[in-house]
Design an enzyme around this catalytic site. Structure first.
Site, mmCIF file in Angstrom:
data_model
loop_
_atom_site.group_PDB
_atom_site.id
_atom_site.type_symbol
_atom_site.label_atom_id
_atom_site.label_comp_id
_atom_site.label_asym_id
_atom_site.label_seq_id
_atom_site.Cartn_x
_atom_site.Cartn_y
_atom_site.Cartn_z
ATOM 1 N N LYS A 116 0.660 -1.181 0.424
ATOM 2 C CA LYS A 116 -0.151 0.405 0.142
ATOM 3 C C LYS A 116 0.651 1.376 -0.066
ATOM 4 O O LYS A 116 1.648 1.163 0.928
ATOM 5 C CB LYS A 116 -0.627 -0.059 0.692
ATOM 6 C CG LYS A 116 -2.286 1.138 0.828
ATOM 7 C CD LYS A 116 -3.111 0.821 2.371
ATOM 8 C CE LYS A 116 -3.949 2.461 2.646
ATOM 9 N NZ LYS A 116 -4.530 1.900 3.860
ATOM 10 N N HIS A 118 -0.380 4.922 0.398
ATOM 11 C CA HIS A 118 -1.065 5.575 0.987
ATOM 12 C C HIS A 118 -1.107 5.404 2.568
ATOM 13 O O HIS A 118 -0.529 3.595 2.589
ATOM 14 C CB HIS A 118 -2.124 6.161 0.269
ATOM 15 C CG HIS A 118 -2.461 4.971 0.163
ATOM 16 N ND1 HIS A 118 -3.356 4.375 -0.356
ATOM 17 C CD2 HIS A 118 -4.134 4.540 0.506
ATOM 18 C CE1 HIS A 118 -4.782 3.287 -1.061
ATOM 19 N NE2 HIS A 118 -4.951 3.645 0.737
#
Length: 236
Positions: A116, A118
Protein backbone atom coordinates in the site's frame (compact mmCIF):
# COMPACT_ATOMS: atom_id res chain seq x y z
CA UNK A 1 -2.52 -39.80 41.25
CA UNK A 2 -2.22 -39.56 37.45
CA UNK A 3 1.18 -40.66 36.11
CA UNK A 4 2.96 -38.89 33.27
CA UNK A 5 2.51 -41.91 31.00
CA UNK A 6 -1.23 -42.10 31.72
CA UNK A 7 -1.55 -38.39 31.05
CA UNK A 8 0.32 -38.78 27.75
CA UNK A 9 -2.01 -41.60 26.71
CA UNK A 10 -5.07 -39.50 27.57
CA UNK A 11 -3.70 -36.52 25.63
CA UNK A 12 -3.07 -38.76 22.62
CA UNK A 13 -6.60 -40.14 22.78
CA UNK A 14 -8.03 -36.63 23.07
CA UNK A 15 -6.05 -35.43 20.04
CA UNK A 16 -7.18 -38.50 18.06
CA UNK A 17 -10.82 -37.73 18.88
CA UNK A 18 -10.32 -34.12 17.86
CA UNK A 19 -8.82 -35.22 14.54
CA UNK A 20 -11.72 -37.58 13.83
CA UNK A 21 -14.27 -34.91 14.73
CA UNK A 22 -12.50 -32.49 12.39
CA UNK A 23 -12.43 -34.93 9.45
CA UNK A 24 -16.14 -35.63 9.94
CA UNK A 25 -16.86 -31.89 10.09
CA UNK A 26 -14.84 -31.24 6.92
CA UNK A 27 -16.64 -34.01 5.02
CA UNK A 28 -20.09 -32.94 6.26
CA UNK A 29 -19.31 -29.33 5.27
CA UNK A 30 -18.31 -30.35 1.73
CA UNK A 31 -14.80 -29.00 2.31
CA UNK A 32 -13.23 -32.45 2.07
CA UNK A 33 -14.41 -34.11 -1.13
CA UNK A 34 -13.74 -37.34 -2.96
CA UNK A 35 -13.31 -37.96 -6.70
CA UNK A 36 -10.43 -37.09 -9.02
CA UNK A 37 -8.57 -33.85 -8.46
CA UNK A 38 -5.32 -32.61 -9.97
CA UNK A 39 -2.84 -31.32 -7.41
CA UNK A 40 -0.23 -28.58 -7.86
CA UNK A 41 2.31 -31.36 -8.31
CA UNK A 42 0.30 -32.73 -11.24
CA UNK A 43 -0.88 -35.82 -9.37
CA UNK A 44 -4.45 -37.13 -9.61
CA UNK A 45 -5.63 -37.17 -6.01
CA UNK A 46 -8.73 -39.11 -4.86
CA UNK A 47 -9.57 -36.38 -2.37
CA UNK A 48 -9.47 -32.60 -2.21
CA UNK A 49 -9.45 -30.28 0.81
CA UNK A 50 -10.52 -26.70 0.12
CA UNK A 51 -10.61 -24.53 3.25
CA UNK A 52 -12.10 -21.72 1.16
CA UNK A 53 -15.40 -23.60 1.41
CA UNK A 54 -15.63 -22.89 5.13
CA UNK A 55 -17.69 -20.03 3.78
CA UNK A 56 -20.16 -18.98 6.45
CA UNK A 57 -19.94 -17.78 10.02
CA UNK A 58 -20.89 -21.07 11.65
CA UNK A 59 -18.38 -23.14 9.69
CA UNK A 60 -15.56 -20.63 10.09
CA UNK A 61 -16.25 -20.36 13.82
CA UNK A 62 -16.19 -24.14 14.23
CA UNK A 63 -12.96 -24.33 12.22
CA UNK A 64 -11.37 -21.77 14.53
CA UNK A 65 -12.38 -23.91 17.52
CA UNK A 66 -10.56 -26.90 16.04
CA UNK A 67 -7.41 -24.85 15.41
CA UNK A 68 -7.42 -23.35 18.91
CA UNK A 69 -8.05 -26.68 20.64
CA UNK A 70 -5.32 -28.41 18.63
CA UNK A 71 -2.86 -25.60 19.37
CA UNK A 72 -3.52 -25.52 23.09
CA UNK A 73 -3.30 -29.31 23.30
CA UNK A 74 -0.02 -29.36 21.36
CA UNK A 75 1.86 -27.20 23.85
CA UNK A 76 3.33 -25.09 21.03
CA UNK A 77 4.53 -21.74 22.39
CA UNK A 78 3.82 -18.51 20.53
CA UNK A 79 3.47 -14.79 21.24
CA UNK A 80 1.25 -13.85 18.30
CA UNK A 81 -0.41 -15.25 15.17
CA UNK A 82 0.18 -14.36 11.54
CA UNK A 83 -2.09 -15.03 8.56
CA UNK A 84 -0.47 -15.13 5.10
CA UNK A 85 -2.57 -13.63 2.32
CA UNK A 86 -5.11 -14.63 1.34
CA UNK A 87 -6.61 -17.72 2.99
CA UNK A 88 -4.56 -17.25 6.12
CA UNK A 89 -6.09 -13.84 6.87
CA UNK A 90 -9.55 -14.96 8.06
CA UNK A 91 -7.98 -18.02 9.67
CA UNK A 92 -5.59 -15.95 11.80
CA UNK A 93 -8.34 -13.50 12.78
CA UNK A 94 -10.90 -16.11 13.83
CA UNK A 95 -8.33 -18.30 15.59
CA UNK A 96 -7.10 -15.27 17.55
CA UNK A 97 -10.70 -14.61 18.64
CA UNK A 98 -11.19 -18.24 19.70
CA UNK A 99 -7.86 -18.35 21.55
CA UNK A 100 -8.87 -15.22 23.47
CA UNK A 101 -12.20 -16.85 24.35
CA UNK A 102 -10.26 -19.82 25.74
CA UNK A 103 -8.01 -17.57 27.84
CA UNK A 104 -5.00 -17.01 25.55
CA UNK A 105 -5.25 -13.49 24.15
CA UNK A 106 -2.50 -12.79 21.61
CA UNK A 107 -1.98 -10.15 18.90
CA UNK A 108 -2.42 -11.04 15.23
CA UNK A 109 -1.21 -9.63 11.93
CA UNK A 110 -1.38 -10.43 8.23
CA UNK A 111 0.17 -9.28 4.98
CA UNK A 112 -1.08 -7.84 1.72
CA UNK A 113 -0.02 -9.25 -1.62
CA UNK A 114 0.43 -5.71 -2.93
CA UNK A 115 2.18 -2.97 -0.95
CA UNK A 116 0.00 0.00 0.00
CA UNK A 117 1.49 3.34 -1.02
CA UNK A 118 -0.77 5.58 1.09
CA UNK A 119 -1.95 5.74 4.71
CA UNK A 120 0.28 3.53 6.86
CA UNK A 121 1.78 1.97 3.71
CA UNK A 122 3.67 -1.30 3.45
CA UNK A 123 2.47 -4.88 3.21
CA UNK A 124 1.88 -5.68 6.90
CA UNK A 125 -1.39 -5.04 8.71
CA UNK A 126 -2.26 -5.49 12.37
CA UNK A 127 0.00 -5.86 15.39
CA UNK A 128 3.77 -5.39 14.97
CA UNK A 129 5.57 -8.66 14.28
CA UNK A 130 7.57 -9.56 17.37
CA UNK A 131 8.51 -12.50 19.56
CA UNK A 132 7.65 -16.07 18.57
CA UNK A 133 5.24 -15.95 15.65
CA UNK A 134 2.73 -18.69 14.79
CA UNK A 135 1.79 -18.85 11.11
CA UNK A 136 -1.74 -20.10 10.45
CA UNK A 137 -2.64 -21.58 7.05
CA UNK A 138 -4.90 -24.29 5.64
CA UNK A 139 -2.55 -26.88 4.10
CA UNK A 140 1.11 -27.06 3.14
CA UNK A 141 1.75 -28.55 -0.29
CA UNK A 142 5.14 -27.33 -1.49
CA UNK A 143 6.08 -25.12 1.44
CA UNK A 144 6.43 -22.08 -0.85
CA UNK A 145 3.89 -19.95 1.03
CA UNK A 146 5.50 -20.93 4.34
CA UNK A 147 8.94 -19.84 3.16
CA UNK A 148 7.54 -16.49 2.00
CA UNK A 149 5.92 -15.90 5.39
CA UNK A 150 9.08 -16.95 7.20
CA UNK A 151 11.17 -14.47 5.20
CA UNK A 152 8.69 -11.67 5.86
CA UNK A 153 8.60 -12.36 9.60
CA UNK A 154 12.40 -12.51 9.87
CA UNK A 155 12.72 -9.28 7.90
CA UNK A 156 10.52 -7.62 10.52
CA UNK A 157 12.88 -8.77 13.29
CA UNK A 158 10.57 -11.47 14.72
CA UNK A 159 11.03 -15.25 15.00
CA UNK A 160 8.96 -17.60 12.83
CA UNK A 161 8.45 -20.31 15.44
CA UNK A 162 5.62 -22.61 14.37
CA UNK A 163 2.97 -23.26 11.73
CA UNK A 164 -0.59 -24.45 12.28
CA UNK A 165 -2.42 -26.15 9.43
CA UNK A 166 -5.77 -27.87 9.12
CA UNK A 167 -4.67 -30.98 7.24
CA UNK A 168 -1.29 -32.64 6.80
CA UNK A 169 -1.49 -34.55 3.50
CA UNK A 170 1.58 -36.62 4.51
CA UNK A 171 2.77 -36.88 0.90
CA UNK A 172 6.02 -36.34 -0.93
CA UNK A 173 6.84 -32.80 -1.94
CA UNK A 174 8.20 -32.01 -5.40
CA UNK A 175 11.32 -30.05 -6.30
CA UNK A 176 12.02 -29.08 -9.89
CA UNK A 177 9.20 -31.35 -10.99
CA UNK A 178 10.61 -34.41 -9.21
CA UNK A 179 9.28 -36.24 -6.15
CA UNK A 180 11.48 -36.04 -3.06
CA UNK A 181 11.55 -38.31 0.00
CA UNK A 182 10.08 -35.77 2.40
CA UNK A 183 6.85 -33.83 2.71
CA UNK A 184 6.58 -30.06 2.95
CA UNK A 185 5.73 -30.45 6.64
CA UNK A 186 8.84 -32.58 7.24
CA UNK A 187 10.96 -30.03 5.39
CA UNK A 188 9.70 -27.23 7.64
CA UNK A 189 10.37 -29.31 10.75
CA UNK A 190 13.78 -30.73 9.81
CA UNK A 191 15.36 -28.05 7.66
CA UNK A 192 13.79 -24.88 9.06
CA UNK A 193 13.59 -26.07 12.68
CA UNK A 194 9.98 -25.03 13.13
CA UNK A 195 7.15 -26.85 14.86
CA UNK A 196 4.08 -27.80 12.84
CA UNK A 197 0.69 -28.38 14.44
CA UNK A 198 -1.91 -30.09 12.22
CA UNK A 199 -5.50 -30.59 13.31
CA UNK A 200 -5.62 -33.84 11.31
CA UNK A 201 -3.44 -35.93 9.00
CA UNK A 202 -4.08 -38.16 6.01
CA UNK A 203 -3.82 -41.12 8.42
CA UNK A 204 -6.81 -39.70 10.31
CA UNK A 205 -8.79 -39.46 7.08
CA UNK A 206 -8.00 -43.11 6.33
CA UNK A 207 -9.14 -44.09 9.81
CA UNK A 208 -12.38 -42.17 9.32
CA UNK A 209 -13.03 -43.92 6.00
CA UNK A 210 -12.18 -47.36 7.38
CA UNK A 211 -14.71 -46.81 10.17
CA UNK A 212 -17.41 -46.60 7.51
CA UNK A 213 -17.89 -50.34 7.94
CA UNK A 214 -20.32 -51.75 5.41
CA UNK A 215 -20.79 -48.50 3.52
CA UNK A 216 -19.70 -49.42 -0.02
CA UNK A 217 -18.90 -45.84 -1.02
CA UNK A 218 -16.78 -45.25 2.08
CA UNK A 219 -14.91 -48.49 1.43
CA UNK A 220 -14.21 -47.43 -2.17
CA UNK A 221 -12.95 -44.02 -1.01
CA UNK A 222 -10.72 -45.74 1.55
CA UNK A 223 -9.21 -48.03 -1.09
CA UNK A 224 -8.42 -45.14 -3.43
CA UNK A 225 -6.99 -42.89 -0.71
CA UNK A 226 -4.92 -45.76 0.66
CA UNK A 227 -3.54 -46.54 -2.81
CA UNK A 228 -2.64 -42.86 -3.23
CA UNK A 229 -0.83 -42.83 0.10
CA UNK A 230 1.06 -46.01 -0.75
CA UNK A 231 2.28 -44.35 -3.94
CA UNK A 232 3.02 -40.83 -2.74
CA UNK A 233 2.98 -41.00 1.06
CA UNK A 234 5.83 -40.37 3.48
CA UNK A 235 6.63 -41.99 6.81
CA UNK A 236 6.56 -39.71 9.85
Amino acid sequence: MVTDSAQTVEQGASQARLAQDFVRFAVDSGVLRFGEFKTKAGRMSPYFFNAGLFDDGAKLGRLAQFYAQALLASGVEFDMVFGPAYKGIPLAATVAVELARLGKNVPFAYNRKEAKDHGEGGTLVGAPLQGKVLIIDDVMSAGTAARESIALIRAAGATPHAIAIALDRQEKATENGQDVDHSAVQYVRRELGMQVCAIAKLADLLQYLSAGGGDTQMREHHERVLAYRQRYGVND
